[in-house]
Design an enzyme around this catalytic site. Structure first.
Site, PDB file in Angstrom:
ATOM      1  N   ASN A   1       1.083  -1.062  -0.092  1.00 56.06           N
ATOM      2  CA  ASN A   1      -0.056   0.052  -0.038  1.00 56.06           C
ATOM      3  C   ASN A   1       0.934   1.179  -0.051  1.00 56.06           C
ATOM      4  O   ASN A   1       1.278   1.647   1.130  1.00 56.06           O
ATOM      5  CB  ASN A   1      -0.876   0.060   1.216  1.00 56.06           C
ATOM      6  CG  ASN A   1      -1.976   1.318   1.505  1.00 56.06           C
ATOM      7  OD1 ASN A   1      -1.864   1.852   0.431  1.00 56.06           O
ATOM      8  ND2 ASN A   1      -2.438   1.273   2.588  1.00 56.06           N
TER       9      ASN A   1
ATOM     10  N   LYS B   1       0.255   4.222  -0.091  1.00 54.01           N
ATOM     11  CA  LYS B   1      -0.392   5.467   0.340  1.00 54.01           C
ATOM     12  C   LYS B   1      -0.417   6.554  -0.677  1.00 54.01           C
ATOM     13  O   LYS B   1      -0.124   6.378  -1.719  1.00 54.01           O
ATOM     14  CB  LYS B   1       0.172   5.729   1.758  1.00 54.01           C
ATOM     15  CG  LYS B   1       0.182   4.471   2.562  1.00 54.01           C
ATOM     16  CD  LYS B   1      -0.034   4.645   4.111  1.00 54.01           C
ATOM     17  CE  LYS B   1       0.270   3.345   5.050  1.00 54.01           C
ATOM     18  NZ  LYS B   1      -0.040   3.590   6.217  1.00 54.01           N
TER      19      LYS B   1
ATOM     20  N   HIS C   1      -9.760   1.026   4.652  1.00 51.27           N
ATOM     21  CA  HIS C   1      -8.502   1.205   5.425  1.00 51.27           C
ATOM     22  C   HIS C   1      -8.660   1.953   6.789  1.00 51.27           C
ATOM     23  O   HIS C   1      -9.448   2.764   6.484  1.00 51.27           O
ATOM     24  CB  HIS C   1      -7.281   1.855   4.673  1.00 51.27           C
ATOM     25  CG  HIS C   1      -6.050   1.853   4.968  1.00 51.27           C
ATOM     26  ND1 HIS C   1      -5.679   2.631   6.029  1.00 51.27           N
ATOM     27  CD2 HIS C   1      -4.969   0.884   4.874  1.00 51.27           C
ATOM     28  CE1 HIS C   1      -4.478   2.387   6.307  1.00 51.27           C
ATOM     29  NE2 HIS C   1      -3.820   1.197   5.541  1.00 51.27           N
TER      30      HIS C   1
ATOM     31  N   GLU D   1      -7.023   4.478   7.668  1.00 53.04           N
ATOM     32  CA  GLU D   1      -6.836   5.883   7.326  1.00 53.04           C
ATOM     33  C   GLU D   1      -8.222   6.374   6.664  1.00 53.04           C
ATOM     34  O   GLU D   1      -8.481   7.542   7.003  1.00 53.04           O
ATOM     35  CB  GLU D   1      -5.626   6.029   6.578  1.00 53.04           C
ATOM     36  CG  GLU D   1      -4.251   5.657   7.415  1.00 53.04           C
ATOM     37  CD  GLU D   1      -3.017   5.512   6.536  1.00 53.04           C
ATOM     38  OE1 GLU D   1      -3.019   5.537   5.406  1.00 53.04           O
ATOM     39  OE2 GLU D   1      -2.293   4.971   7.346  1.00 53.04           O
TER      40      GLU D   1
ATOM     41  N   GLU E   1      -5.628  -5.381  10.183  1.00 52.05           N
ATOM     42  CA  GLU E   1      -4.738  -4.268  10.498  1.00 52.05           C
ATOM     43  C   GLU E   1      -5.164  -3.796  11.672  1.00 52.05           C
ATOM     44  O   GLU E   1      -5.839  -2.742  11.675  1.00 52.05           O
ATOM     45  CB  GLU E   1      -4.710  -3.397   9.280  1.00 52.05           C
ATOM     46  CG  GLU E   1      -4.277  -3.950   8.108  1.00 52.05           C
ATOM     47  CD  GLU E   1      -3.726  -3.021   7.321  1.00 52.05           C
ATOM     48  OE1 GLU E   1      -2.791  -2.991   6.587  1.00 52.05           O
ATOM     49  OE2 GLU E   1      -4.352  -1.799   6.816  1.00 52.05           O
TER      50      GLU E   1
ATOM     51  N   GLY F   1       1.997   2.047  10.661  1.00 51.89           N
ATOM     52  CA  GLY F   1       2.806   3.254  10.464  1.00 51.89           C
ATOM     53  C   GLY F   1       3.498   3.587  11.926  1.00 51.89           C
ATOM     54  O   GLY F   1       3.935   4.706  12.002  1.00 51.89           O
TER      55      GLY F   1
ATOM     56  N   SER G   1       3.254  -2.403  10.352  1.00 49.81           N
ATOM     57  CA  SER G   1       4.457  -2.210  10.520  1.00 49.81           C
ATOM     58  C   SER G   1       5.166  -3.506  10.468  1.00 49.81           C
ATOM     59  O   SER G   1       5.969  -4.217  11.284  1.00 49.81           O
ATOM     60  CB  SER G   1       4.680  -1.860  12.017  1.00 49.81           C
ATOM     61  OG  SER G   1       4.215  -0.617  12.269  1.00 49.81           O
TER      62      SER G   1
ATOM     63  N   GLY H   1       2.526  -1.276   4.228  1.00 48.58           N
ATOM     64  CA  GLY H   1       2.800   0.070   4.138  1.00 48.58           C
ATOM     65  C   GLY H   1       4.073   0.732   3.942  1.00 48.58           C
ATOM     66  O   GLY H   1       4.786   0.514   2.551  1.00 48.58           O
TER      67      GLY H   1
HETATM   68  C1  PEP Z   1      -0.978   0.176   5.727  1.00 48.40           C
HETATM   69  O1  PEP Z   1      -1.065   1.259   5.466  1.00 48.40           O
HETATM   70  O2  PEP Z   1      -1.677  -0.825   5.456  1.00 48.40           O
HETATM   71  C2  PEP Z   1       0.237  -0.536   6.874  1.00 48.40           C
HETATM   72  C3  PEP Z   1       0.018  -1.693   7.153  1.00 48.40           C
HETATM   73  O3  PEP Z   1       1.167   0.410   6.787  1.00 48.40           O
HETATM   74  P1  PEP Z   1       2.396   0.192   7.744  1.00 48.40           P
HETATM   75  O4  PEP Z   1       2.992  -1.212   6.998  1.00 48.40           O
HETATM   76  O5  PEP Z   1       3.453   1.339   7.344  1.00 48.40           O
HETATM   77  O6  PEP Z   1       2.256  -0.248   9.146  1.00 48.40           O
END
Ligand code: PEP
Length: 251
Positions: A9, A11, A95, A97, A167, A173, A212, A233
């Protein structure tokens, strides 16, 4: 053996030049592996570039959002049919976000899920609890509510053409990932809940972990029996890291 997937992703990151470098490196570095798929979910304006670069490769692509509407006066929105024209296979829906920053509630997420499938896309449906909810012991309730909102309108059979992503919001993040056991517990809960309606479908459902995931923690997360890959991400923007994470998903 159910399908495994590692999806990046991106973003709101990237540029034509940076994407070209990243895509070249991914095409060169991602090895064909039995039962394992790869994908990148890019910002809308980069989809023509991604589609041109990846077509004919082993890497699929998708979008990070999709409108719940098919067409009409919805300024700034992008429909599933438009995404399909650029060869998208996936669309991320729900998601955290989008839920948290743009007020997408369960019913809107469900409408987006249905709209994505109506256009022939596979939704990657994200569910997960916030830190305070986990601390209050509400993780399963929250995930069940998010899941049921989609199942109630789409029906369980719709999950045959979708991917789920657990998630935990507190892990996205933040550099703080769920422990493998925390991830496994929620993945098993999701599979069991869906299995109560359709056991075979639940057994074949790809459930990704996101939050992460890095090259150093991917092997132990992906070793858990109900974790079928990851939604990545930050680490998906660095070719070397994404390739190492994908390698960890090989069986
Ligand atoms: C995401 O944006 O779905 C995500 C898992 O981000 P990150 O891996 O940066 O935590």
């Amino acid at each position: 053996m159910r399908a495994r997937l590692v999806a990046g992703n991106w973003k709101m990151h990237g540029s034509l030049a940076a994407n070209a470098r990243l895509l070249d490196a991914l095409k060169a570095g991602l090895e064909r592996a039995e039962g394992l798929g790869y994908a990148v979910c890019a910002p809308f304006p980069f989809l023509p570039q991604v589609s041109e670069a990846l077509s004919g490769s082993r890497i699929a692509w998708g979008a990070q959002n999709v409108s719940e509407h098919d067409s009409g006066p919805y300024t700034g929105e992008v429909s599933g049919a438009m995404l399909k024209e650029f060869g998208c296979r996936f669309a991320i829906v729900g998601h955290s976000e989008r839920r948290g920053l743009y007020g997408e509630d369960d019913s809107r997420v469900a409408a987006k899920f249905i709209a994505a499938q109506r256009a022939g896309l596979e939704p990657i449906l994200c569910v997960g609890e916030a830190l305070a909810q986990r601390e209050r012991g509400e993780t399963e309730n929250v995930v069940a509510r998010q899941l049921d909102a989609v199942l109630d309108v789409a029906g369980v059979a719709a999950l045959a053409n979708a991917v789920l992503a657990y998630e935990p919001v507190w892990a996205i993040g933040t550099g703080r990932n769920a422990t493998p056991q925390q991830a496994q517990d929620v993945h098993a809960f999701i599979r069991k809940r869906i299995g109560a309606s359709d056991r075979a479908l639940a057994g074949n459902l790809t459930i990704l972990y996101g939050g992460s995931v890095k090259a150093n923690n991917a092997p132990e997360l992906f070793a858990m029996p109900d974790v079928d890959g990851g939604l990545i991400g930050g680490a998906s923007l660095v070719a070397e890291d994404f390739i190492a994470i994908c390698a960890a998903a090989q069986r």
